[in-house]
Scaffold this motif. Structure first.
Motif, mmCIF file in Angstrom:
data_model
loop_
_atom_site.group_PDB
_atom_site.id
_atom_site.type_symbol
_atom_site.label_atom_id
_atom_site.label_comp_id
_atom_site.label_asym_id
_atom_site.label_seq_id
_atom_site.Cartn_x
_atom_site.Cartn_y
_atom_site.Cartn_z
ATOM 1 N N HIS A 45 3.011 2.145 16.544
ATOM 2 C CA HIS A 45 4.017 2.657 15.660
ATOM 3 C C HIS A 45 3.450 3.278 14.517
ATOM 4 N N THR A 46 4.122 3.905 13.789
ATOM 5 C CA THR A 46 3.799 4.157 12.472
ATOM 6 C C THR A 46 5.101 3.931 11.554
ATOM 7 N N TRP A 47 4.762 3.001 10.645
ATOM 8 C CA TRP A 47 6.046 2.871 9.591
ATOM 9 C C TRP A 47 5.928 3.402 8.424
ATOM 10 N N SER A 48 6.809 4.250 7.899
ATOM 11 C CA SER A 48 6.807 4.840 6.355
ATOM 12 C C SER A 48 7.746 4.354 5.533
ATOM 13 N N PHE A 49 7.634 4.463 4.311
ATOM 14 C CA PHE A 49 8.370 4.375 3.117
ATOM 15 C C PHE A 49 8.159 5.136 1.646
ATOM 16 N N HIS A 50 9.319 5.383 0.991
ATOM 17 C CA HIS A 50 9.121 5.746 -0.279
ATOM 18 C C HIS A 50 8.795 4.827 -1.196
ATOM 19 N N ASP A 51 8.201 5.119 -2.208
ATOM 20 C CA ASP A 51 7.920 4.276 -3.276
ATOM 21 C C ASP A 51 9.135 3.535 -3.881
ATOM 22 N N GLY A 52 10.326 4.323 -3.867
ATOM 23 C CA GLY A 52 11.652 3.828 -4.515
ATOM 24 C C GLY A 52 12.323 3.115 -3.501
ATOM 25 N N ASP A 53 11.867 2.679 -2.300
ATOM 26 C CA ASP A 53 12.353 1.840 -1.518
ATOM 27 C C ASP A 53 12.178 0.279 -1.706
ATOM 28 N N LEU A 54 11.049 0.267 -2.359
ATOM 29 C CA LEU A 54 10.454 -1.092 -2.715
ATOM 30 C C LEU A 54 10.507 -1.456 -4.310
ATOM 31 N N ASP A 55 10.445 -2.436 -4.675
ATOM 32 C CA ASP A 55 10.098 -2.677 -6.098
ATOM 33 C C ASP A 55 8.451 -2.970 -6.235
ATOM 34 N N PRO A 56 8.059 -2.975 -7.407
ATOM 35 C CA PRO A 56 6.470 -2.919 -7.773
ATOM 36 C C PRO A 56 6.075 -4.458 -7.082
ATOM 37 N N GLY A 57 6.565 -5.363 -7.069
ATOM 38 C CA GLY A 57 6.091 -6.502 -6.571
ATOM 39 C C GLY A 57 5.972 -6.614 -5.237
#
Length: 394
Positions: A45-57
């Motif tokens: 698989h390839t899983w992707s995300f936007h920076d805004g989906d997660l907090d900095p930690g």
């Protein structure tokens, strides 16, 4: 061998892999076991995300898994194209396994087939029963009459090209292609100067796929871009659920107290199908628990899923408008209109946290689908109202 494990996780996919990894980092004294039937975790698989989906930690602790990161991305439609600034990252399953499998060490057991499980034990195919204070089932989406679903079906090929592709950013959606009976777009991730993932994606009413047609679509797209494919490095395919309506309480009652994770727990973005942010949040929540027992763990996961279900009511309404209103070949108009909106709104949409103003903006103006059909679709809030969808079948 008779001493119960603190936690057994069945299925070595994204959600269970992150839970096990985070638990051992936060509570190394726990006796946990991750069981996977394949010869490695993560699948293909390839899983992707936007920076805004997660907090900095959160971005920091999953950083060792990230295969590639880009500062912006592109979208292309028949009448509109745009480059959007904002971090975007991908995790390939081989990097997921490369980092997490060694970290788990003896807490990981591969090539292990499961005969059955319940909230406090797992019976292996050879007859051995492993007791635990709690068991999490992470073996993917289960069929349920409690949900009405559309599907995001896809086939992707990571290929090597005869010369550099010239892309400066990933293309999240190229919907300028022939639609073929549903919302179709090509997803392109440039992993190297001459190495790229080309994924043919369709938002359609059933999970059925035609691999040969999708492979032909990928070959045609490469020719259109004047790319010569010299080698197919790997191929992945799948079908992600897109939730149109559901009965949350009965869905969870059907689980009969069995803790679940990932798609099996309904923890994914109802419109985009992205699951990594939900898996990260669930891993953090479980890793913060002071101790484990099956009823408590089930209640914690159900509470997490309920919060997301309530937050995503608006997305399910949009999905019904996308799938049930207008011609399938014109669904691209909905997405083209969406990508004309301000970039911060788009980021909040992907993160699953649109504001009231965002929702008003999304619904304002002339709709890209027939108004009466859109209103009718929005009112179909129960699975029985959407009898034509495969999600209504056991």
């Amino acid at each position: 061998m008779d001493k119960p494990y603190d936690l057994i996780l069945v299925g070595g996919g994204l959600a269970n892999g992150l839970i096990a990894w985070r638990l051992l980092a936060r509570q190394p004294g726990l006796r946990i076991l991750l069981l996977e039937q394949a010869n490695d975790i993560g699948g293909n698989h390839t899983w992707s995300f936007h920076d805004g989906d997660l907090d900095p930690g959160q971005r920091q602790w999953i950083a060792p898994l990230v295969s590639a990161r880009w500062p912006r991305y592109e979208v292309v439609f028949p009448l509109y194209a745009r480059t959007i600034d904002g971090g975007y990252a991908s995790i390939a399953s081989q990097d997921f396994a490369r980092v997490i499998a060694p970290a788990l060490g003896e807490s990981l057991r591969l090539d292990t087939r499961i005969d059955s499980l319940d909230p406090t034990s797992v019976r292996l195919a050879g007859g051995q029963t492993l007791p635990a204070r709690a068991v999490i089932d992470g073996r993917g989406m289960r069929a349920s009459s409690r949900l009405a679903l559309g599907y995001q079906t896809f086939l992707g090929q990571e290929v090597r090209l005869a010369w550099p592709h010239g892309l400066k950013a990933p293309i999240l959606m190229d919907a300028s292609v022939e639609q073929q009976g549903g919302y179709r777009f090509v997803y392109v991730l440039p992993f190297g100067p001459d190495r790229v993932l080309i994924e043919d994606t369709h938002y359609v009413d059933t999970r059925r796929t035609e691999p040969e047609r999708l492979r032909a679509n990928i070959a045609a797209y490469a020719r259109q871009r004047e790319w010569e494919i010299t080698e197919v490095l790997r191929e992945e395919q799948g079908s992600l659920p897109i939730v149109l309506a559901g009965d949350f309480d009965r869905f969870w009652d059907d689980l009969q107290g069995q803790p679940c994770s990932g798609l099996r727990a309904g923890l994914f973005h109802s419109t985009t199908g992205y699951s990594l942010p939900h898996a990260v949040r669930l891993a953090e929540r479980i890793a913060a628990l002071p101790d484990f027992d099956a009823p408590r763990l089930f209640a914690v996961i159900r509470d997490e899923a309920r919060r997301e279900w309530q937050r995503q009511r608006f997305f399910r309404m949009l999905n019904r408008m996308l799938f049930l209103a207008g011609s399938p070949d014109h669904r691209w108009r909905v997405m083209q209109r969406f990508y004309r909106l301000p970039a911060p709104l788009i980021a909040r949409f992907y993160a699953g946290r649109p504001s009231l103003g965002d929702k008003a903006r999304l619904l304002s103006g002339k709709p890209p689908v027939p108004l009466l059909q859109a209103l009718s679709a929005a009112c179909k809030i129960h699975p029985r109202h959407i009898a034509t969808h495969i999600g209504n079948q056991e």
